[in-house]
Scaffold this motif. Structure first.
Motif, mmCIF file in Angstrom:
data_model
loop_
_atom_site.group_PDB
_atom_site.id
_atom_site.type_symbol
_atom_site.label_atom_id
_atom_site.label_comp_id
_atom_site.label_asym_id
_atom_site.label_seq_id
_atom_site.Cartn_x
_atom_site.Cartn_y
_atom_site.Cartn_z
ATOM 1 N N LEU A 38 0.802 -1.220 0.000
ATOM 2 C CA LEU A 38 0.000 0.000 0.000
ATOM 3 C C LEU A 38 0.841 1.279 0.000
ATOM 4 C CD1 LEU A 38 -2.862 -0.928 2.502
ATOM 5 C CD2 LEU A 38 -2.908 -1.005 0.000
ATOM 6 N N SER A 39 2.117 1.167 0.339
ATOM 7 C CA SER A 39 2.964 2.358 0.477
ATOM 8 C C SER A 39 3.489 2.904 -0.838
ATOM 9 C CB SER A 39 4.164 2.022 1.368
ATOM 10 O OG SER A 39 5.026 1.105 0.697
ATOM 11 N N GLY A 40 3.332 2.151 -1.920
ATOM 12 C CA GLY A 40 3.961 2.544 -3.178
ATOM 13 C C GLY A 40 5.391 2.058 -3.292
ATOM 14 N N PHE A 41 5.811 1.267 -2.322
ATOM 15 C CA PHE A 41 7.177 0.752 -2.253
ATOM 16 C C PHE A 41 7.566 -0.014 -3.515
ATOM 17 C CE2 PHE A 41 10.043 -2.712 -1.323
ATOM 18 C CZ PHE A 41 11.016 -2.172 -0.518
ATOM 19 N N LEU A 42 6.633 -0.824 -4.038
ATOM 20 C CA LEU A 42 6.955 -1.678 -5.182
ATOM 21 C C LEU A 42 7.187 -0.873 -6.456
ATOM 22 C CD1 LEU A 42 4.446 -4.591 -4.493
ATOM 23 C CD2 LEU A 42 6.882 -4.491 -3.953
ATOM 24 N N ASP A 43 6.643 0.340 -6.523
ATOM 25 C CA ASP A 43 6.950 1.233 -7.640
ATOM 26 C C ASP A 43 8.281 1.944 -7.416
ATOM 27 O OD1 ASP A 43 4.637 0.770 -9.219
ATOM 28 O OD2 ASP A 43 3.473 2.040 -7.864
#
Length: 314
Positions: free
Chosen positions: A206-211
């Motif tokens: 949910l944090s946008g970490f994977l982007d």
């Protein structure tokens, strides 16, 4: 057959623990006259020190007997030592990684390995990851948090930047959950461990970490905990609440497929659901051997998933 989730303790590591047993509060305790000793570090994280954990010849024999052609070895979570001063964690990490590198180099057709790192000092963790991968290791195994700091905390940025640059495998493997409600009936192991994975993976998603770090190969232990089963709830929250969707470029279910998952589930129905949800190219065989709750040998094999995880060329 490959096994992407298995553990080992090299002789040099065991010698280090014995030499520093007072420093790390290590105890070997036999619960019965003829039983194998339990190793406890810092008055917690006890586990049965089976011969398969520490005898390299026996490990390879068990591997062959089970029909496993290649194993990705991980250090054991009980020896992360995150709750010790960083110089202690760093020293054991270096000993562990060098020992594993020597072992897998001598058996490179049968073995690969991940490192352990001093996550309690993220900049040093980045350096140790780099050194370990220069030795031929494939990445690192880490815990799901550190003293209530989630892995998305900015203090870990230097580590994740290095992992992203290296295209490292980062295997997230929890320790026993310390929730006071789970003291009885082996619940810290039975549901606490997958719960910790669920919390960590949901935060990463949910944090946008994977982007932000698209080249890190994140492997989630024990089938990803409870996250795959509840991904519909996350999708619903994405459509309802801006503070769920604001860091994402698509539905949570689209991001779920960017993790890798092992098969340590002990249920054909659960495994089939996982494969249907994330795709078989994201589900790698794993056993958790030689822990008590191992699924040995692995029950599912997909060559594409294994090679996509192991390929870390830049």
């Amino acid at each position: 057959m490959f096994d992407m989730h298995t553990h080992f303790i090299p002789e040099d590591v065991l010698l280090w623990i014995k030499d520093h047993k007072r420093l790390v509060n290590a105890e070997w305790v036999k619960r019965e006259e003829k039983s194998v000793a339990f190793l406890t570090v810092n008055n917690k994280w006890g586990f049965e020190l089976k011969e398969s954990f520490i005898d390299s010849s026996l490990y390879l024999q068990e591997q062959e007997k089970a029909g496993v052609l290649h194993s990705l070895i991980s250090p054991i979570p009980q020896l992360f030592l995150y709750d010790f001063p960083e110089e202690i964690t760093k020293e054991l990490s270096s000993v562990y990684n060098l020992s594993l590198a020597k072992w897998v180099k001598n058996h490179n057709k049968k073995l690969s390995s991940l490192a352990t790192i001093p996550l309690n000092n993220p900049s040093q963790a980045a350096k140790e990851l780099r050194s370990a991968m220069e030795l031929g290791l494939k990445g690192a195994i880490i815990g799901p948090s550190l003293e209530n700091l989630m892995l998305t905390n900015n203090c870990f940025s230097s580590f994740w930047e290095e992992a992203n640059y290296q295209k490292a495998i980062i295997f997230i493997h929890p320790l026993l959950c310390e929730d006071s409600r789970l003291k009885n009936r082996m619940m810290p192991n039975l549901i606490g461990i997958p719960w910790e994975t669920t919390i960590c993976a949901t935060d990463l998603l949910l944090s946008g970490f994977l982007d932000k770090y698209p080249h890190v190969r994140i492997l989630l232990a024990h089938g990803g905990g409870f996250l795959p089963y509840q991904i519909g709830r996350l999708n619903k929250g994405y459509n309802k609440w801006a503070n769920v969707s604001k860091s994402l470029q698509g539905l949570p279910s689209e991001y779920l497929c960017r993790f890798w998952f092992d098969t340590v589930l002990w249920s054909d129905d659960s495994l089939n659901y996982l494969i249907k949800t994330v795709g078989e190219e994201k589900v790698v065989p794993g056993s958790d051997f030689p822990f008590d709750l191992s699924s040995w040998p692995p029950v599912f094999y997909n060559e594409k998933a294994v090679y996509s995880l192991l390929n870390n060329e830049r």
